[in-house]
Design a protein around this motif. Structure first.
Motif, PDB file in Angstrom:
ATOM      1  N   ILE A 198      -2.272   7.458   0.455  1.00  0.00           N
ATOM      2  CA  ILE A 198      -1.109   8.259   0.063  1.00  0.00           C
ATOM      3  C   ILE A 198      -0.532   8.932   1.299  1.00  0.00           C
ATOM      4  O   ILE A 198      -1.221   9.704   1.973  1.00  0.00           O
ATOM      5  CB  ILE A 198      -1.478   9.335  -0.991  1.00  0.00           C
ATOM      6  N   ALA A 199       0.711   8.613   1.614  1.00  0.00           N
ATOM      7  CA  ALA A 199       1.420   9.269   2.716  1.00  0.00           C
ATOM      8  C   ALA A 199       2.266  10.397   2.129  1.00  0.00           C
ATOM      9  O   ALA A 199       3.054  10.174   1.209  1.00  0.00           O
ATOM     10  CB  ALA A 199       2.308   8.266   3.451  1.00  0.00           C
ATOM     11  N   ILE A 200       2.084  11.596   2.647  1.00  0.00           N
ATOM     12  CA  ILE A 200       2.786  12.767   2.132  1.00  0.00           C
ATOM     13  C   ILE A 200       3.794  13.252   3.170  1.00  0.00           C
ATOM     14  O   ILE A 200       3.429  13.566   4.306  1.00  0.00           O
ATOM     15  CB  ILE A 200       1.793  13.894   1.784  1.00  0.00           C
ATOM     16  N   GLN A 212       5.918  -1.955   7.843  1.00  0.00           N
ATOM     17  CA  GLN A 212       5.731  -3.191   8.596  1.00  0.00           C
ATOM     18  C   GLN A 212       4.355  -3.816   8.387  1.00  0.00           C
ATOM     19  O   GLN A 212       4.088  -4.922   8.856  1.00  0.00           O
ATOM     20  CB  GLN A 212       5.952  -2.910  10.090  1.00  0.00           C
ATOM     21  N   ASP A 213       3.468  -3.106   7.695  1.00  0.00           N
ATOM     22  CA  ASP A 213       2.124  -3.608   7.437  1.00  0.00           C
ATOM     23  C   ASP A 213       2.084  -4.202   6.026  1.00  0.00           C
ATOM     24  O   ASP A 213       2.178  -3.474   5.036  1.00  0.00           O
ATOM     25  CB  ASP A 213       1.103  -2.474   7.574  1.00  0.00           C
ATOM     26  N   GLY A 214       1.943  -5.512   5.939  1.00  0.00           N
ATOM     27  CA  GLY A 214       2.043  -6.192   4.651  1.00  0.00           C
ATOM     28  C   GLY A 214       1.119  -5.641   3.587  1.00  0.00           C
ATOM     29  O   GLY A 214       1.544  -5.338   2.466  1.00  0.00           O
ATOM     30  N   ASP A 215      -0.164  -5.478   3.921  1.00  0.00           N
ATOM     31  CA  ASP A 215      -1.140  -5.016   2.939  1.00  0.00           C
ATOM     32  C   ASP A 215      -0.902  -3.554   2.569  1.00  0.00           C
ATOM     33  O   ASP A 215      -0.886  -3.189   1.388  1.00  0.00           O
ATOM     34  CB  ASP A 215      -2.553  -5.186   3.501  1.00  0.00           C
ATOM     35  N   LEU A 216      -0.708  -2.712   3.577  1.00  0.00           N
ATOM     36  CA  LEU A 216      -0.559  -1.274   3.327  1.00  0.00           C
ATOM     37  C   LEU A 216       0.735  -0.965   2.585  1.00  0.00           C
ATOM     38  O   LEU A 216       0.768  -0.084   1.722  1.00  0.00           O
ATOM     39  CB  LEU A 216      -0.616  -0.508   4.649  1.00  0.00           C
ATOM     40  N   SER A 217       1.792  -1.689   2.900  1.00  0.00           N
ATOM     41  CA  SER A 217       3.076  -1.426   2.242  1.00  0.00           C
ATOM     42  C   SER A 217       3.016  -1.698   0.740  1.00  0.00           C
ATOM     43  O   SER A 217       3.777  -1.125  -0.038  1.00  0.00           O
ATOM     44  CB  SER A 217       4.183  -2.275   2.880  1.00  0.00           C
ATOM     45  N   LYS A 218       2.084  -2.579   0.332  1.00  0.00           N
ATOM     46  CA  LYS A 218       1.968  -2.919  -1.089  1.00  0.00           C
ATOM     47  C   LYS A 218       1.192  -1.871  -1.882  1.00  0.00           C
ATOM     48  O   LYS A 218       1.467  -1.645  -3.065  1.00  0.00           O
ATOM     49  CB  LYS A 218       1.276  -4.274  -1.251  1.00  0.00           C
ATOM     50  N   LYS A 219       0.224  -1.232  -1.233  1.00  0.00           N
ATOM     51  CA  LYS A 219      -0.643  -0.324  -1.997  1.00  0.00           C
ATOM     52  C   LYS A 219      -0.428   1.156  -1.701  1.00  0.00           C
ATOM     53  O   LYS A 219      -0.916   2.002  -2.460  1.00  0.00           O
ATOM     54  CB  LYS A 219      -2.111  -0.684  -1.775  1.00  0.00           C
ATOM     55  N   ALA A 220       0.296   1.481  -0.647  1.00  0.00           N
ATOM     56  CA  ALA A 220       0.471   2.892  -0.287  1.00  0.00           C
ATOM     57  C   ALA A 220       1.451   3.603  -1.210  1.00  0.00           C
ATOM     58  O   ALA A 220       2.490   3.053  -1.582  1.00  0.00           O
ATOM     59  CB  ALA A 220       0.948   3.012   1.161  1.00  0.00           C
ATOM     60  N   LYS A 221       1.110   4.810  -1.590  1.00  0.00           N
ATOM     61  CA  LYS A 221       2.047   5.700  -2.261  1.00  0.00           C
ATOM     62  C   LYS A 221       2.740   6.547  -1.204  1.00  0.00           C
ATOM     63  O   LYS A 221       2.101   7.033  -0.276  1.00  0.00           O
ATOM     64  CB  LYS A 221       1.319   6.622  -3.244  1.00  0.00           C
ATOM     65  N   ILE A 222       4.046   6.734  -1.361  1.00  0.00           N
ATOM     66  CA  ILE A 222       4.812   7.580  -0.456  1.00  0.00           C
ATOM     67  C   ILE A 222       5.303   8.774  -1.265  1.00  0.00           C
ATOM     68  O   ILE A 222       6.181   8.638  -2.113  1.00  0.00           O
ATOM     69  CB  ILE A 222       6.014   6.836   0.160  1.00  0.00           C
ATOM     70  N   MET A 223       4.737   9.939  -0.997  1.00  0.00           N
ATOM     71  CA  MET A 223       5.078  11.142  -1.744  1.00  0.00           C
ATOM     72  C   MET A 223       5.888  12.096  -0.864  1.00  0.00           C
ATOM     73  O   MET A 223       5.551  12.315   0.308  1.00  0.00           O
ATOM     74  CB  MET A 223       3.815  11.852  -2.235  1.00  0.00           C
ATOM     75  N   VAL A 224       6.939  12.635  -1.432  1.00  0.00           N
ATOM     76  CA  VAL A 224       7.793  13.583  -0.717  1.00  0.00           C
ATOM     77  C   VAL A 224       7.945  14.832  -1.574  1.00  0.00           C
ATOM     78  O   VAL A 224       8.327  14.735  -2.746  1.00  0.00           O
ATOM     79  CB  VAL A 224       9.179  12.974  -0.406  1.00  0.00           C
ATOM     80  N   GLU A 225       7.628  15.971  -0.998  1.00  0.00           N
ATOM     81  CA  GLU A 225       7.764  17.240  -1.719  1.00  0.00           C
ATOM     82  C   GLU A 225       8.819  18.096  -1.038  1.00  0.00           C
ATOM     83  O   GLU A 225       8.724  18.388   0.155  1.00  0.00           O
ATOM     84  CB  GLU A 225       6.432  17.986  -1.760  1.00  0.00           C
ATOM     85  N   ARG A 226       9.823  18.475  -1.817  1.00  0.00           N
ATOM     86  CA  ARG A 226      10.890  19.342  -1.316  1.00  0.00           C
ATOM     87  C   ARG A 226      11.147  20.438  -2.341  1.00  0.00           C
ATOM     88  O   ARG A 226      11.353  20.146  -3.513  1.00  0.00           O
ATOM     89  CB  ARG A 226      12.176  18.545  -1.070  1.00  0.00           C
TER      90      ARG A 226
END
Length: 243
Positions: A198-200, A212-226
């Motif tokens: 999870i990238a916050i 740009q990372d094929g495997d990571l781009s498929k499974k990573a969650k991208i969370m943004v808190e504002r």
């Protein structure tokens, strides 16, 4: 199957700013360090980032270099007092999403581990505050109660990678079912190693590397808190236009 762990970066992932910078400011506030040490060039770096005109990694590295210089020769009693003040006054300034995830992982019986580039004496206090199972930070050498200025860093991706290897052995961690939370390029290897990354509020550099990372781009969650809203960016949308 081994234990499930949740690895958390602190600065920018849990804590809304940098523990090191908050400590730097406290040293100035209590006249331990002259205000001039926050030099014109350092102020310029800070202001550029504050206006979102500069690179976050450059900003942190420059301030870290200056911080190492000013804490050299600092007495342990002064260090303890100012570090306690940082935690007492600032440690609740955390992201709602990350705080809720920490509570969720505790409820699931997962191993909670802080991996941070901030000084070990600040990470230690933050770990106690949030009652995590283990932690590692940048080691600031102390001889006879005096800081020498020698540092073993934990802010780069490879150092965090080695630390994870040690935690895997220590706690018999099942990485495929484990979690990692980070926000900058230094967290890339940590995110890549777990089954639930999870990238916050990720930096531009980290978001680009994930995309740009094929495997990571498929499974990573991208969370943004504002403000009081938490967003999740969907796969294929988490790109960055060149501004």
């Amino acid at each position: 199957m081994g234990n499930i762990a949740a690895f958390f970066d602190i600065d920018g992932t849990l804590f809304r700013d940098s523990l090191l910078i908050e400590h730097f400011k406290k040293l100035i506030k209590y006249d331990v360090v002259e205000e001039e040490k926050w030099s014109d060039s350092l102020s310029s770096t800070y202001n550029n980032w504050d206006k979102r005109q500069g690179n976050y990694d450059d900003y942190i590295h420059e301030i870290s270099d200056q911080y190492i210089d000013v804490i050299r020769g600092l007495d342990q009693l002064v260090l303890d007092f100012t570090s306690d003040q940082v935690i007492r006054l600032k440690s609740d300034r955390v992201y709602r999403y990350t705080r809720s995830q920490i509570n969720w992982h505790k409820s699931q019986g997962h191993k909670l581990i802080f991996i941070s580039g901030s000084p070990d004496y600040l990470v230690d206090r933050m770990a106690k505050k949030y009652q995590v199972d283990d932690w590692v930070g940048s080691t600031y050498e102390n001889k006879d109660g005096i800081l020498t200025g020698n540092v073993t860093p934990m802010w780069d991706s490879h150092s965090k990678d080695r630390a994870i290897d040690e935690f895997i052995k220590k706690y018999d961690i099942d990485m495929e079912n484990s979690y990692a939370y980070g926000d900058t390029n230094g967290d890339f290897c940590m995110l890549k190693r777990v089954g639930n990354p999870i990238a916050i509020n990720p930096s531009r550099e980290l978001l680009n590397k994930i995309s740009q990372d094929g495997d990571l781009s498929k499974k990573a969650k991208i969370m943004v808190e504002r403000k009081d809203v938490i967003y999740e960016l969907k796969p294929g949308v988490n790109h960055i236009d060149n501004l």
